[in-house]
Design a protein around this motif. Structure first.
Motif, PDB file in Angstrom:
ATOM      1  N   TYR A  67      18.580   5.716  42.360  1.00  0.00           N
ATOM      2  CA  TYR A  67      19.286   4.689  43.115  1.00  0.00           C
ATOM      3  C   TYR A  67      18.411   3.520  43.555  1.00  0.00           C
ATOM      4  O   TYR A  67      18.934   2.493  43.988  1.00  0.00           O
ATOM      5  CB  TYR A  67      19.999   5.321  44.314  1.00  0.00           C
ATOM      6  N   PHE A  68      17.107   3.651  43.418  1.00  0.00           N
ATOM      7  CA  PHE A  68      16.187   2.569  43.747  1.00  0.00           C
ATOM      8  C   PHE A  68      15.127   2.442  42.650  1.00  0.00           C
ATOM      9  O   PHE A  68      13.928   2.487  42.931  1.00  0.00           O
ATOM     10  CB  PHE A  68      15.538   2.826  45.118  1.00  0.00           C
ATOM     11  N   PRO A  69      15.569   2.294  41.400  1.00  0.00           N
ATOM     12  CA  PRO A  69      14.607   2.259  40.294  1.00  0.00           C
ATOM     13  C   PRO A  69      13.659   1.066  40.424  1.00  0.00           C
ATOM     14  O   PRO A  69      14.082  -0.040  40.749  1.00  0.00           O
ATOM     15  CB  PRO A  69      15.499   2.132  39.052  1.00  0.00           C
ATOM     16  N   GLY A  70      12.395   1.333  40.217  1.00  0.00           N
ATOM     17  CA  GLY A  70      11.396   0.276  40.286  1.00  0.00           C
ATOM     18  C   GLY A  70      10.996  -0.126  41.699  1.00  0.00           C
ATOM     19  O   GLY A  70      10.113  -0.956  41.874  1.00  0.00           O
ATOM     20  N   ASP A  71      11.644   0.424  42.703  1.00  0.00           N
ATOM     21  CA  ASP A  71      11.321   0.107  44.099  1.00  0.00           C
ATOM     22  C   ASP A  71      10.255   1.092  44.558  1.00  0.00           C
ATOM     23  O   ASP A  71      10.529   2.277  44.742  1.00  0.00           O
ATOM     24  CB  ASP A  71      12.566   0.211  44.970  1.00  0.00           C
ATOM     25  N   LYS A  72       9.058   0.606  44.718  1.00  0.00           N
ATOM     26  CA  LYS A  72       7.900   1.459  44.984  1.00  0.00           C
ATOM     27  C   LYS A  72       7.916   2.054  46.398  1.00  0.00           C
ATOM     28  O   LYS A  72       8.074   1.325  47.379  1.00  0.00           O
ATOM     29  CB  LYS A  72       6.627   0.643  44.787  1.00  0.00           C
ATOM     30  N   PRO A  73       7.717   3.369  46.511  1.00  0.00           N
ATOM     31  CA  PRO A  73       7.558   3.979  47.831  1.00  0.00           C
ATOM     32  C   PRO A  73       6.234   3.513  48.454  1.00  0.00           C
ATOM     33  O   PRO A  73       5.187   3.629  47.827  1.00  0.00           O
ATOM     34  CB  PRO A  73       7.511   5.477  47.551  1.00  0.00           C
ATOM     35  N   VAL A  74       6.312   2.952  49.655  1.00  0.00           N
ATOM     36  CA  VAL A  74       5.096   2.481  50.324  1.00  0.00           C
ATOM     37  C   VAL A  74       4.670   3.400  51.461  1.00  0.00           C
ATOM     38  O   VAL A  74       3.524   3.338  51.903  1.00  0.00           O
ATOM     39  CB  VAL A  74       5.252   1.032  50.846  1.00  0.00           C
ATOM     40  N   LYS A  75       5.593   4.234  51.933  1.00  0.00           N
ATOM     41  CA  LYS A  75       5.255   5.174  53.006  1.00  0.00           C
ATOM     42  C   LYS A  75       6.152   6.398  52.868  1.00  0.00           C
ATOM     43  O   LYS A  75       7.367   6.280  52.745  1.00  0.00           O
ATOM     44  CB  LYS A  75       5.466   4.527  54.373  1.00  0.00           C
ATOM     45  N   VAL A  76       5.537   7.563  52.886  1.00  0.00           N
ATOM     46  CA  VAL A  76       6.269   8.822  52.824  1.00  0.00           C
ATOM     47  C   VAL A  76       5.741   9.703  53.945  1.00  0.00           C
ATOM     48  O   VAL A  76       4.531   9.877  54.089  1.00  0.00           O
ATOM     49  CB  VAL A  76       6.072   9.521  51.451  1.00  0.00           C
ATOM     50  N   THR A  77       6.651  10.235  54.752  1.00  0.00           N
ATOM     51  CA  THR A  77       6.234  11.111  55.845  1.00  0.00           C
ATOM     52  C   THR A  77       7.097  12.364  55.856  1.00  0.00           C
ATOM     53  O   THR A  77       8.206  12.389  55.338  1.00  0.00           O
ATOM     54  CB  THR A  77       6.346  10.423  57.222  1.00  0.00           C
TER      55      THR A  77
END
Length: 151
Positions: free
Chosen positions: A46-56
């Motif tokens: 659902y967010f292809p190409g949208d880079k994860p910048v923070k994962v918690t």
């Protein structure tokens, strides 16, 4: 002796309280690859190409929640099983790839709020809460049937 025993008991209780208050409820950074597979698949679908910048990761065991913030400003929350519980867009930005939103909700919003899109959607055991880009909040049941406007 009685004074010593009282101080000893107070010390034991204080130590037990302190040792039980660990960091389980605080956000801890997590590598994107450590997310459950279903969560990664959701982000990539659902967010292809949208880079994860923070994962918690917050909590532990069945109370675990994962939060993923994307470069676009969208954020997605997942439960312990990796299923989405909340998708939130930046202020007044509509979710465009909305295939995960139940069709009755999409239909209701399209028919009744032609000037607005879905900015945030949350789900729990009771149903769905939808925030529109025009600041209106809607409630839907578990099947996606409209319940009420929340103001």
């Amino acid at each position: 002796m009685k004074k010593f025993l009282t101080l000893f008991v107070i010390g034991i209780v204080a130590a037990m309280t302190w040792s039980c208050s660990d960091d389980d409820d605080k956000d801890r950074p997590l590598d994107y690859e450590s997310l459950p597979a279903v969560s990664k698949a959701f982000v990539e679908t659902y967010f292809p190409g949208d880079k994860p910048v923070k994962v918690t990761r917050e909590g532990s065991n069945s109370r675990t929640e994962y939060d993923v913030t994307l470069a676009s400003g969208f954020s997605v929350e997942f439960d312990a099983e990796g299923e989405w519980t909340d998708v939130d867009g930046p202020m007044n930005i509509a979710i465009t790839n909305d295939g995960f939103i139940p069709q009755p909700i999409r239909d209701y919003v399209a028919a009744n709020y032609t000037d607005a899109g879905i900015n945030e959607i949350s789900r729990d055991r009771r149903g769905y809460e939808v925030d529109l880009t025009n600041q209106i909040e809607l409630q839907f049941d578990q099947n996606g049937n409209f319940v009420r406007v929340d103001n």
